[in-house]
Design a protein around this motif. Structure first.
Motif, PDB file in Angstrom:
ATOM      1  N   ASN A 160       1.070   5.219   8.710  1.00  0.00           N
ATOM      2  CA  ASN A 160       1.803   4.543   7.647  1.00  0.00           C
ATOM      3  C   ASN A 160       1.284   3.115   7.485  1.00  0.00           C
ATOM      4  N   ARG A 161       0.680   2.817   6.348  1.00  0.00           N
ATOM      5  CA  ARG A 161       0.050   1.514   6.121  1.00  0.00           C
ATOM      6  C   ARG A 161       0.965   0.566   5.340  1.00  0.00           C
ATOM      7  N   ARG A 162       2.256   0.669   5.593  1.00  0.00           N
ATOM      8  CA  ARG A 162       3.207  -0.090   4.764  1.00  0.00           C
ATOM      9  C   ARG A 162       3.187  -1.584   5.051  1.00  0.00           C
ATOM     10  N   SER A 165       2.739   7.318  -1.181  1.00  0.00           N
ATOM     11  CA  SER A 165       3.379   6.012  -0.986  1.00  0.00           C
ATOM     12  C   SER A 165       4.746   6.053  -1.653  1.00  0.00           C
ATOM     13  N   ASN A 197      -2.369  10.637   0.033  1.00  0.00           N
ATOM     14  CA  ASN A 197      -2.145   9.252  -0.410  1.00  0.00           C
ATOM     15  C   ASN A 197      -0.702   9.007  -0.884  1.00  0.00           C
ATOM     16  N   LYS A 222       3.257   4.138   2.902  1.00  0.00           N
ATOM     17  CA  LYS A 222       2.067   3.634   2.207  1.00  0.00           C
ATOM     18  C   LYS A 222       0.834   4.409   2.654  1.00  0.00           C
ATOM     19  N   ASP A 223       0.231   5.089   1.695  1.00  0.00           N
ATOM     20  CA  ASP A 223      -1.046   5.793   1.911  1.00  0.00           C
ATOM     21  C   ASP A 223      -0.972   6.804   3.056  1.00  0.00           C
ATOM     22  N   ARG A 257       3.902   5.866  12.733  1.00  0.00           N
ATOM     23  CA  ARG A 257       3.440   4.476  12.762  1.00  0.00           C
ATOM     24  C   ARG A 257       1.921   4.384  12.715  1.00  0.00           C
ATOM     25  N   ASP A 258       1.249   5.425  13.174  1.00  0.00           N
ATOM     26  CA  ASP A 258      -0.220   5.407  13.206  1.00  0.00           C
ATOM     27  C   ASP A 258      -0.846   5.694  11.845  1.00  0.00           C
TER      28      ASP A 258
END
Length: 205
Positions: A202-204, A9, A7, A21-22, A199-200
């Protein structure tokens, strides 16, 4: 042994956008995991966090379920893209090499480091020669995982091939887990056991 990114970030302050992010991933001993993504997507920031150079905004870096001790030698070692920025220009190469431990002659020979280079200043060596020293000095018996951040991007093709061949042989022999950050998909496909597109995960946005 397992390196776990849990997790993670990161952003510079409360008003700035998230760079990471996460982020969650695991790297096992003996694995060579490639991380790819376009420039500006946080690859180098993630590398610095995992190696302890940068603190995450939240999240943890764990080895076998335990947080890495900030005191003493870190079992996760990072090799940077620009070796000339990673060495003290006022030290001769013998002192640079022995900063963390004392590599033996077998290690130096495998990495192509010539004995006469030890008496030289960093400015007297090429980028490829300097990078060999930067690699050797992090391969101590206490190292368990390597973070390689575009480590041969600035080098000529022959030096790239020689360095990767030697490094992979040493990593296989010592059962290092490796995180290889690169924009070069061809390189990643050749040397990595698996590849993650940042990119797969990273929840930014």
């Amino acid at each position: 042994m397992q390196l776990k990114i849990e997790n993670i970030s990161f952003r510079y302050n409360d008003k700035s956008p998230w760079i990471l992010k996460d982020i969650n991933m695991k790297i096992e001993s003996g694995e060579r995991v490639g991380i790819i993504a376009p420039s500006g997507y946080g690859k180098s920031t993630l590398a610095k966090i995992i190696a302890g150079y940068e603190n995450p905004t939240c999240g943890k870096i764990l080895i076998d379920g335990k947080e890495i001790n900030k005191n003493g030698f870190c079992p996760v070692q990072m090799i940077h893209q620009h070796p000339e920025l990673s060495v003290n220009p006022r030290w001769k190469m013998e002192k640079v090499l022995n900063e963390c431990w004392n590599p033996d002659d077998k290690m130096l020979e495998k990495l192509g480091i010539e004995k006469e280079w030890l008496k030289r200043w960093p400015a007297e060596l090429s980028g490829g020669e300097l990078q060999r020293f930067c690699i050797a000095r992090v391969l101590s018996p206490d190292t368990k995982f390597l973070i390689c951040d575009e480590i041969t991007t600035m080098l000529d093709v022959i030096s790239q091939a020689q360095i990767w061949k030697a490094l992979i042989e040493i990593a296989d022999e010592k059962d290092y887990g490796m995180l290889i950050i690169t924009h070069n998909m061809h390189l990643a496909e050749r040397i990595c056991t698996r590849i993650i597109d940042l990119r797969d995960i990273n929840r930014r946005v």
